[in-house]
Write a protein that holds these residues in place. Structure first.
Motif, mmCIF file in Angstrom:
data_model
loop_
_atom_site.group_PDB
_atom_site.id
_atom_site.type_symbol
_atom_site.label_atom_id
_atom_site.label_comp_id
_atom_site.label_asym_id
_atom_site.label_seq_id
_atom_site.Cartn_x
_atom_site.Cartn_y
_atom_site.Cartn_z
ATOM 1 N N GLU A 152 105.854 -26.230 18.790
ATOM 2 C CA GLU A 152 105.328 -25.285 17.807
ATOM 3 C C GLU A 152 106.453 -24.439 17.230
ATOM 4 O OE1 GLU A 152 101.088 -23.189 17.511
ATOM 5 O OE2 GLU A 152 102.298 -22.443 19.174
ATOM 6 N N LYS A 211 107.658 -24.461 13.212
ATOM 7 C CA LYS A 211 107.773 -23.231 12.416
ATOM 8 C C LYS A 211 109.175 -23.085 11.840
ATOM 9 C CE LYS A 211 104.166 -20.622 14.858
ATOM 10 N NZ LYS A 211 103.293 -20.429 13.678
ATOM 11 N N GLN A 252 104.471 -20.284 8.804
ATOM 12 C CA GLN A 252 103.017 -20.384 8.828
ATOM 13 C C GLN A 252 102.522 -21.727 9.383
ATOM 14 O OE1 GLN A 252 101.376 -17.582 8.077
ATOM 15 N NE2 GLN A 252 103.421 -16.716 7.661
ATOM 16 N N THR A 253 103.447 -22.597 9.772
ATOM 17 C CA THR A 253 103.078 -23.949 10.209
ATOM 18 C C THR A 253 102.325 -23.919 11.537
ATOM 19 O OG1 THR A 253 105.066 -24.818 9.122
ATOM 20 C CG2 THR A 253 103.961 -26.255 10.714
ATOM 21 N N LYS A 254 101.290 -24.734 11.617
ATOM 22 C CA LYS A 254 100.547 -24.936 12.863
ATOM 23 C C LYS A 254 100.696 -26.390 13.288
ATOM 24 C CE LYS A 254 97.052 -21.504 11.522
ATOM 25 N NZ LYS A 254 95.602 -21.270 11.269
ATOM 26 N N ARG A 299 98.984 -29.642 15.901
ATOM 27 C CA ARG A 299 97.848 -30.094 16.682
ATOM 28 C C ARG A 299 98.242 -31.359 17.433
ATOM 29 N NH1 ARG A 299 93.749 -32.527 11.962
ATOM 30 N NH2 ARG A 299 94.975 -34.432 11.545
ATOM 31 N N SER A 335 100.800 -28.790 10.171
ATOM 32 C CA SER A 335 100.072 -28.456 8.949
ATOM 33 C C SER A 335 100.991 -28.631 7.753
ATOM 34 C CB SER A 335 99.550 -27.020 9.011
ATOM 35 O OG SER A 335 100.606 -26.097 9.217
#
Length: 331
Positions: free
Chosen positions: A221, A225, A231-233, A235, A253
């Motif tokens: 994570e 970023k 703001q990147t997520k 999963r 994202s």
């Protein structure tokens, strides 16, 4: 003697002087002939004549040396005079630039080195053991069918992933381990917009006590970023790799639309960026690491894929064509 000194002073250049020096002091020169004739002198005259000859020879060598230096300086000055360049001329020099693959590679390495990782190299020509068997891919394992391998002999091949570097590191060094393994890899793929028989990977490995999936997610994570924006997520999606268990595909994202869906992410809001998972216990055992004490995670990313995503390059072949018009964009 005086005639020779006069000729030395009259020499016009270093070449003429060199010829004169050979004729005078060379193996077949006049002074050598005098020294050879000394055997015919009487025992009383030989030391006297020998001393005079040696003194004359030493003087000539000094005169030759000083004139060689004098003529060399004159020749250099004449060359500079006839080949003057105006250094004030404004010449437009086109500067080169780093290849986009190198730019992205160094950016990734810099981030992980900042987290305490170190970089390990590994051979591109590898044994079957390090490329497959030690990674929990035995000879009859179906995962071998997932990769079209370039075999060089019965047991040697061009590595199909840089995971061989992780195995070699775990064999040679004791935990805790935090390492990156970047490099070229090879698979017998047809060349098209998204495939190449030669491409690049960067794989990471962490082995220590009490390592969990939470550690893996935290590291990836932070990387997403840094690489795609604050703001990147990310999963995780369940997946399968023989050398990790559990295994996941990691999506980030979309940096272009913020997850709303666009052309780059094909309307999904997410972009697949890498594969990862917890190191399979069998892999730790193969490397002599006690899996009851240590655990670890591993991840691997394709350098071309990340470069294409970051710079919105639609065709992977553009990275290898070496078209200067394309490369100038990455000044």
């Amino acid at each position: 003697m005086s005639a020779t000194l006069e000729k030395i002073g009259q020499a016009m250049d270093t070449k003429e002087l060199a010829v004169l020096k050979v004729d005078t002091l060379g193996k077949s020169g006049s002074f050598t002939a005098i020294l050879k004739g000394m055997k015919d002198l009487s025992a009383e005259d030989r030391p006297v004549i020998g001393k005079l000859v040696n003194e004359a020879r030493d003087k000539l060598e000094r005169v030759f040396l000083s004139n060689e230096q004098r003529l060399h300086i004159l020749e250099v000055n004449e060359t500079l005079k006839n080949n003057q360049q105006d250094v004030s001329i404004d010449k437009k020099i086109q500067m080169g630039s780093l290849h986009p693959l190198h730019i992205v590679k160094q950016r990734i390495i810099k981030f992980f080195v900042g987290l305490g990782f170190w970089v390990e190299d590994s051979p591109e020509i590898e044994s079957e053991y390090y490329n497959f068997t030690a990674l929990n891919v035995p000879a009859d394992h179906p995962a071998r069918d997932m990769q079209d391998t370039f075999w060089l002999s019965n047991h040697l091949l061009l590595r199909s992933q840089t995971s061989n570097g992780q195995i070699r590191t775990m064999e040679q060094k004791k935990p805790p381990l935090k390492m990156l393994s970047p490099g070229r890899v090879y698979r017998a793929d047809e060349i098209d917009a998204t495939h190449s028989p030669c491409f690049h990977q960067i794989e990471g490995l962490v082995v220590d006590k009490n390592i969990t999936m939470c550690d893996l997610k935290g590291v990836l994570e932070a990387f997403a970023k840094e690489f795609f924006g604050a703001q990147t997520k990310i999963r995780f999606r369940p997946s399968y790799f023989p050398f990790t268990e559990p295994s996941v595909e990691v999506d980030a994202s979309c940096f272009a639309c913020g997850g709303n869906g666009c052309r780059i992410c094909k309307g999904t809001g997410y972009i697949e960026v890498l594969g990862a998972g917890m190191v399979n216990k069998k892999v730790l055992q193969n490397c002599g690491i006690d899996d009851t004490v240590y655990s670890g995670f591993a991840f691997g990313m394709g350098l071309e894929r990340l470069t294409n995503i970051l710079y919105q390059i639609g065709d992977m072949r553009a990275l290898f064509d070496n078209d200067v018009r394309f490369l100038r964009q990455f000044q």
